[in-house]
Design a protein around this motif. Structure first.
Motif, PDB file in Angstrom:
ATOM      1  N   LEU A 158       3.031 -77.241  57.715  1.00 30.46           N
ATOM      2  CA  LEU A 158       1.892 -76.676  56.994  1.00 30.46           C
ATOM      3  C   LEU A 158       0.959 -75.968  57.973  1.00 30.46           C
ATOM      4  CD1 LEU A 158       0.935 -79.379  54.349  1.00 30.46           C
ATOM      5  CD2 LEU A 158       2.303 -77.307  54.050  1.00 30.46           C
ATOM      6  N   ALA A 159       0.594 -74.736  57.648  1.00 25.60           N
ATOM      7  CA  ALA A 159      -0.293 -73.968  58.515  1.00 25.60           C
ATOM      8  C   ALA A 159      -1.721 -74.490  58.391  1.00 25.60           C
ATOM      9  CB  ALA A 159      -0.246 -72.493  58.149  1.00 25.60           C
ATOM     10  N   LEU A 160      -2.348 -74.721  59.518  1.00 27.54           N
ATOM     11  CA  LEU A 160      -3.736 -75.171  59.561  1.00 27.54           C
ATOM     12  C   LEU A 160      -4.609 -73.981  59.957  1.00 27.54           C
ATOM     13  CD1 LEU A 160      -5.810 -77.514  59.502  1.00 27.54           C
ATOM     14  CD2 LEU A 160      -5.309 -77.867  61.928  1.00 27.54           C
ATOM     15  N   THR A 161      -5.423 -73.501  59.030  1.00 24.77           N
ATOM     16  CA  THR A 161      -6.306 -72.365  59.303  1.00 24.77           C
ATOM     17  C   THR A 161      -7.528 -72.844  60.082  1.00 24.77           C
ATOM     18  OG1 THR A 161      -5.584 -71.201  57.320  1.00 24.77           O
ATOM     19  CG2 THR A 161      -7.668 -70.511  58.293  1.00 24.77           C
ATOM     20  N   LEU A 162      -7.841 -72.168  61.167  1.00 20.27           N
ATOM     21  CA  LEU A 162      -8.978 -72.510  62.021  1.00 20.27           C
ATOM     22  C   LEU A 162     -10.022 -71.409  61.907  1.00 20.27           C
ATOM     23  CD1 LEU A 162      -7.045 -73.813  65.163  1.00 20.27           C
ATOM     24  CD2 LEU A 162      -7.985 -75.143  63.264  1.00 20.27           C
ATOM     25  N   ALA A 163     -11.198 -71.776  61.495  1.00 20.03           N
ATOM     26  CA  ALA A 163     -12.253 -70.802  61.224  1.00 20.03           C
ATOM     27  C   ALA A 163     -12.687 -70.092  62.498  1.00 20.03           C
ATOM     28  CB  ALA A 163     -13.451 -71.496  60.583  1.00 20.03           C
ATOM     29  N   ASN A 164     -13.190 -68.877  62.335  1.00 23.29           N
ATOM     30  CA  ASN A 164     -13.791 -68.147  63.443  1.00 23.29           C
ATOM     31  C   ASN A 164     -15.090 -67.505  62.968  1.00 23.29           C
ATOM     32  OD1 ASN A 164     -13.168 -65.305  62.462  1.00 23.29           O
ATOM     33  ND2 ASN A 164     -11.079 -66.123  62.618  1.00 23.29           N
ATOM     34  N   SER A 165     -15.803 -66.883  63.880  1.00 23.25           N
ATOM     35  CA  SER A 165     -17.143 -66.375  63.582  1.00 23.25           C
ATOM     36  C   SER A 165     -17.137 -64.998  62.939  1.00 23.25           C
ATOM     37  CB  SER A 165     -17.974 -66.342  64.865  1.00 23.25           C
ATOM     38  OG  SER A 165     -17.317 -65.592  65.869  1.00 23.25           O
ATOM     39  N   GLY A 166     -15.963 -64.420  62.719  1.00 21.36           N
ATOM     40  CA  GLY A 166     -15.904 -63.131  62.035  1.00 21.36           C
ATOM     41  C   GLY A 166     -16.653 -62.042  62.777  1.00 21.36           C
ATOM     42  N   THR A 167     -17.643 -61.438  62.121  1.00 22.73           N
ATOM     43  CA  THR A 167     -18.373 -60.319  62.711  1.00 22.73           C
ATOM     44  C   THR A 167     -19.641 -60.743  63.454  1.00 22.73           C
ATOM     45  OG1 THR A 167     -19.601 -59.972  60.656  1.00 22.73           O
ATOM     46  CG2 THR A 167     -17.530 -58.768  60.911  1.00 22.73           C
ATOM     47  N   SER A 168     -19.867 -62.023  63.569  1.00 23.28           N
ATOM     48  CA  SER A 168     -21.060 -62.498  64.271  1.00 23.28           C
ATOM     49  C   SER A 168     -20.957 -62.207  65.762  1.00 23.28           C
ATOM     50  CB  SER A 168     -21.235 -64.005  64.059  1.00 23.28           C
ATOM     51  OG  SER A 168     -22.272 -64.515  64.881  1.00 23.28           O
ATOM     52  N   THR A 169     -22.079 -61.868  66.376  1.00 20.22           N
ATOM     53  CA  THR A 169     -22.090 -61.654  67.818  1.00 20.22           C
ATOM     54  C   THR A 169     -22.157 -62.964  68.587  1.00 20.22           C
ATOM     55  OG1 THR A 169     -24.493 -61.335  67.737  1.00 20.22           O
ATOM     56  CG2 THR A 169     -23.110 -59.361  67.659  1.00 20.22           C
ATOM     57  N   ASN A 472     -11.097 -43.016  71.558  1.00 14.64           N
ATOM     58  CA  ASN A 472     -12.546 -43.136  71.376  1.00 14.64           C
ATOM     59  C   ASN A 472     -12.953 -44.078  70.244  1.00 14.64           C
ATOM     60  OD1 ASN A 472     -11.549 -41.346  69.421  1.00 14.64           O
ATOM     61  ND2 ASN A 472     -13.458 -40.175  69.319  1.00 14.64           N
ATOM     62  N   TRP A 473     -11.986 -44.666  69.517  1.00 14.78           N
ATOM     63  CA  TRP A 473     -12.320 -45.692  68.527  1.00 14.78           C
ATOM     64  C   TRP A 473     -11.091 -46.548  68.279  1.00 14.78           C
ATOM     65  CZ3 TRP A 473     -10.462 -45.978  63.321  1.00 14.78           C
ATOM     66  CH2 TRP A 473      -9.672 -44.895  62.913  1.00 14.78           C
ATOM     67  N   ASN A 474     -11.296 -47.703  67.657  1.00 18.09           N
ATOM     68  CA  ASN A 474     -10.243 -48.710  67.535  1.00 18.09           C
ATOM     69  C   ASN A 474      -9.749 -48.835  66.094  1.00 18.09           C
ATOM     70  OD1 ASN A 474      -8.519 -50.880  67.880  1.00 18.09           O
ATOM     71  ND2 ASN A 474     -10.164 -52.402  67.877  1.00 18.09           N
ATOM     72  N   PRO A 475      -8.574 -48.304  65.777  1.00 15.99           N
ATOM     73  CA  PRO A 475      -8.026 -48.463  64.422  1.00 15.99           C
ATOM     74  C   PRO A 475      -7.438 -49.846  64.160  1.00 15.99           C
ATOM     75  CG  PRO A 475      -7.151 -46.510  65.539  1.00 15.99           C
ATOM     76  CD  PRO A 475      -7.773 -47.372  66.570  1.00 15.99           C
ATOM     77  N   LEU A 476      -7.326 -50.696  65.215  1.00  7.53           N
ATOM     78  CA  LEU A 476      -6.734 -52.022  65.034  1.00  7.53           C
ATOM     79  C   LEU A 476      -7.808 -53.042  64.680  1.00  7.53           C
ATOM     80  CD1 LEU A 476      -4.016 -52.066  67.816  1.00  7.53           C
ATOM     81  CD2 LEU A 476      -3.873 -51.276  65.435  1.00  7.53           C
ATOM     82  N   TYR A 477      -8.535 -52.713  63.640  1.00  9.49           N
ATOM     83  CA  TYR A 477      -9.511 -53.601  63.004  1.00  9.49           C
ATOM     84  C   TYR A 477      -9.336 -53.381  61.504  1.00  9.49           C
ATOM     85  CZ  TYR A 477     -13.814 -55.896  61.635  1.00  9.49           C
ATOM     86  OH  TYR A 477     -14.722 -56.745  61.051  1.00  9.49           O
ATOM     87  N   PRO A 478      -9.181 -54.452  60.724  1.00  4.79           N
ATOM     88  CA  PRO A 478      -8.810 -54.290  59.306  1.00  4.79           C
ATOM     89  C   PRO A 478      -9.937 -53.774  58.429  1.00  4.79           C
ATOM     90  CG  PRO A 478      -9.129 -56.604  59.820  1.00  4.79           C
ATOM     91  CD  PRO A 478      -9.239 -55.865  61.126  1.00  4.79           C
ATOM     92  N   GLU A 479     -10.212 -52.505  58.576  1.00  2.00           N
ATOM     93  CA  GLU A 479     -11.242 -51.838  57.784  1.00  2.00           C
ATOM     94  C   GLU A 479     -10.872 -50.361  57.673  1.00  2.00           C
ATOM     95  OE1 GLU A 479     -15.878 -52.196  58.101  1.00  2.00           O
ATOM     96  OE2 GLU A 479     -15.185 -50.798  59.639  1.00  2.00           O
ATOM     97  N   ASP A 480     -10.899 -49.832  56.489  1.00  2.00           N
ATOM     98  CA  ASP A 480     -10.604 -48.422  56.269  1.00  2.00           C
ATOM     99  C   ASP A 480     -11.695 -47.585  56.944  1.00  2.00           C
ATOM    100  OD1 ASP A 480     -10.164 -45.856  55.378  1.00  2.00           O
ATOM    101  OD2 ASP A 480      -9.862 -46.413  53.279  1.00  2.00           O
ATOM    102  N   PRO A 481     -11.367 -46.802  57.955  1.00  2.00           N
ATOM    103  CA  PRO A 481     -12.417 -46.060  58.672  1.00  2.00           C
ATOM    104  C   PRO A 481     -13.115 -45.018  57.803  1.00  2.00           C
ATOM    105  CG  PRO A 481     -10.238 -45.308  59.346  1.00  2.00           C
ATOM    106  CD  PRO A 481     -10.028 -46.528  58.509  1.00  2.00           C
ATOM    107  N   GLU A 482     -12.456 -44.574  56.743  1.00  2.00           N
ATOM    108  CA  GLU A 482     -13.071 -43.580  55.866  1.00  2.00           C
ATOM    109  C   GLU A 482     -13.939 -44.232  54.786  1.00  2.00           C
ATOM    110  OE1 GLU A 482     -12.727 -40.685  56.978  1.00  2.00           O
ATOM    111  OE2 GLU A 482     -11.064 -41.140  58.339  1.00  2.00           O
ATOM    112  N   HIS A 483     -13.692 -45.503  54.508  1.00  2.00           N
ATOM    113  CA  HIS A 483     -14.454 -46.230  53.483  1.00  2.00           C
ATOM    114  C   HIS A 483     -14.751 -47.635  54.017  1.00  2.00           C
ATOM    115  CE1 HIS A 483     -13.494 -43.016  50.676  1.00  2.00           C
ATOM    116  NE2 HIS A 483     -12.234 -43.118  51.060  1.00  2.00           N
ATOM    117  N   ASN A 493     -16.529 -52.579  62.012  1.00  2.00           N
ATOM    118  CA  ASN A 493     -15.758 -52.391  63.239  1.00  2.00           C
ATOM    119  C   ASN A 493     -16.701 -52.152  64.414  1.00  2.00           C
ATOM    120  OD1 ASN A 493     -14.005 -51.564  65.285  1.00  2.00           O
ATOM    121  ND2 ASN A 493     -12.814 -50.214  63.960  1.00  2.00           N
ATOM    122  N   PRO A 494     -16.620 -52.973  65.478  1.00  2.00           N
ATOM    123  CA  PRO A 494     -17.530 -52.744  66.612  1.00  2.00           C
ATOM    124  C   PRO A 494     -17.186 -51.496  67.424  1.00  2.00           C
ATOM    125  CG  PRO A 494     -16.007 -54.532  67.082  1.00  2.00           C
ATOM    126  CD  PRO A 494     -15.794 -54.181  65.649  1.00  2.00           C
TER     127      PRO A 494
END
Length: 545
Positions: A158-169, A472-483, A493-494
């Motif tokens: 069983l996979a155990l999901t471990l939380a992270n801080s997401g977009t928090s600095t 000059n920017w990072n597409p390897l972040y799960p967010e549509d850069p146009e939306h 995306n930082p």
């Protein structure tokens, strides 16, 4: 391109434990040592060197040796699962309270032996034995909440999901739940590296099992190999700045080099699978939209936000000034080890959860840019000259035309009177920030397609130069850069895609796409990567994007 390798020796931590079982509750017991029975068991644990039988895992890629590590063992939890799955006993030992004596082995193996001072009772019969060293609350709570018939499944599948801080600095990664550096010591969760069973004999006293030799099943002694549940990445550099040349001409300078770590999985199995599968082993992005929608629930991107409010963010890459190249025959391994001075340099790095996919030849590999762990190197790029004859902007921002020339403004880049080209695409480098990528454990260099990240491995990346300008920017972040997903359509995306100002030309297509294989058209940064699994791998590469 040259290969650069290093070698280390990995010590084994052998731990002798005494424990008892067990009760007939529906869930796992609390581990308070109050279990009863008619016999005693002792379990010896050793820190595993790993298993290299699976293709490409773990020593197929870049493997060169082993390192002793810098671990502190604080607690040990032992679970005994009755063969009938009617009972599970759980006992916890606190090393700091003197439950064990600690001594180095006398056979020259660099082992550290923990000898138990307590014995706990259990019942006779066949049992599976599980160990967790330096357990965290996520693992303990998950196992304690598991019904007894499901315990084996919870521990192994069983996979155990471990939380992270997401977009928090204020960054807290998924891996930081199970691995941390405290007072210069590594406190890392360790679990079984293989299944272990014991046919517990009746009427064995505490003194008998504690005095028995490790592995003496007739006295209820059994050995369990454990391994660190996390992987680790470290980055160093040969210099604080580098010239980028075209031919023999310096065209720019790279400086202010920092790094972050991203896209390791955010979940793990408590016990490693024998085939090294990780929870998201079978997933890969089939389209950019698939990546934007699903990758964030499977992978950890919190590390990208480290020190986001300071400069370009991340960790300043430290110098490693006396690095020695390993000879092809490995004859100077001792000199290489001395040059790294790993313990003395305290190059601690960052922890990451294991991340693997189906190995494949060429494009058949399931390792893609959007599901493979990467190091993102951020740096400042300063052009040597500008095609429009201008001087550098105060904040470092510059523009790169599709013609490969630098400009102080986007308007000049498309104006032939100022050295520009009509209608060419123009990349905006905000503040002069450039980005470079390093896959953590690539296979064939530089035509890599597979890059597994394994628990109990350390990956050391040593930067030796930059071949050309980065992206000059990072597409390897799960967010549509146009939306973008952020409030008010502001990118989370930082390292977002620059938004053209009024009248500014369009950005060119970024060469990094989440659905692509790990290969890139050209390489831009020179690195040497040493993988130390608390086993060691190494490769040298001219790396770019």
């Amino acid at each position: 391109m040259k290969k650069i390798r290093t070698i280390f020796m990995l010590g084994i931590v052998a731990i002798g434990l005494s424990l008892t079982a067990c009760n007939s509750d529906n869930t796992v017991s609390a581990g308070d040592g109050t279990n009863t029975g008619n016999t005693n068991v002792a379990v010896s644990l050793s820190l595993s060197l790993g298993n290299s039988n699976t293709r490409a895992l773990p020593t197929d890629y870049n493997y060169v040796g082993e390192w002793a590590g810098n671990d502190e063992i604080k607690t040990v939890d032992i679970y005994l699962v009755d063969a009938t799955k009617a009972t599970v006993s759980h006992s916890t030992f606190d090393v700091s309270n003197g439950d064990y004596t600690v001594a180095a082995a006398t056979d020259g193996s660099k082992q550290v032996i923990l000898t138990p001072k307590k014995a706990i009772k259990t019942t006779a019969g066949a049992k599976a034995v599980y160990a967790v060293i330096n357990a965290n609350a996520n693992i303990t709570n998950a196992l304690s909440a598991t019904t007894i018939p499901e315990f084996d499944n919870a521990f192994k599948t069983l996979a155990l999901t471990l939380a992270n801080s997401g977009t928090s600095t204020s960054v807290s990664t998924s891996a930081s739940n199970i691995a941390a550096i405290v007072n210069s010591k590594d406190i890392i969760t360790m679990t079984n590296s293989e299944d272990v069973t014991l046919n517990v004999q009746p009427n064995i006293t505490s003194d008998q099992t504690l005095a028995a030799a490790a592995g003496d099943a007739s006295k209820n002694r059994v050995g369990v190999k454990v391994e660190r549940a996390s992987a680790r990445v470290m980055v160093t550099t040969a210099a604080n700045s580098y010239d980028v040349t075209s031919g023999n001409v310096v065209v720019g300078t790279v400086s202010d080099i920092t790094w972050v770590l991203a896209q390791g999985e955010n979940s793990l199995y408590v016990q490693r699978k024998t085939d090294y599968m990780t929870p998201n082993y079978a997933w890969m992005p089939n389209a950019d939209a698939d990546y934007y929608t699903n990758a964030g629930s499977k992978y950890d991107y919190s590390g990208l936000f480290e020190n986001k409010t300071t400069g370009f963010g991340g960790t300043t890459v430290p110098l490693l000034s006396a690095y020695t190249e390993l000879a092809a025959d490995g004859s100077n391994a001792a000199a290489v080890l001395a040059s790294l001075g790993l313990d003395a340099n305290a190059v601690n790095g960052k922890f990451i959860l294991p991340t693997t996919h189906t190995y494949g030849v060429g494009n058949a590999s399931l390792y893609k840019k959007g599901n493979t762990a990467y190091v993102l190197v951020r740096a400042k790029y300063t052009p040597a000259t500008y095609a429009d004859g201008g001087t550098a902007n105060t904040d470092g921002t510059f523009y790169l035309g599709a013609n490969g020339k630098y400009y102080t403004t986007s308007a000049n880049a498309v104006n032939p009177a100022n050295g520009g080209v009509t209608n060419q695409t123009v990349a905006k480098y905000v503040g002069g920030k450039v980005l470079y990528y390093a896959w953590v454990n690539p296979d064939v260099i530089p035509d890599w397609y597979n890059s597994p990240v394994l628990r109990n491995n350390i990956y050391h990346i040593h930067i030796t130069g930059f071949k050309t300008i980065g992206t000059n920017w990072n597409p390897l972040y799960p967010e549509d850069p146009e939306h973008p997903n952020g409030p008010g359509n502001t990118p989370l995306n930082p390292d977002p895609k620059p938004t053209p100002g009024p009248g500014e030309p369009n950005e060119p297509v970024n060469p990094i796409d989440p659905t692509d294989p790990l290969t890139t058209p050209e390489t831009w940064m020179s690195v040497d990567i040493t993988v130390m699994p608390w086993q060691v791998h190494s490769y040298g590469i001219d790396l770019g994007i």
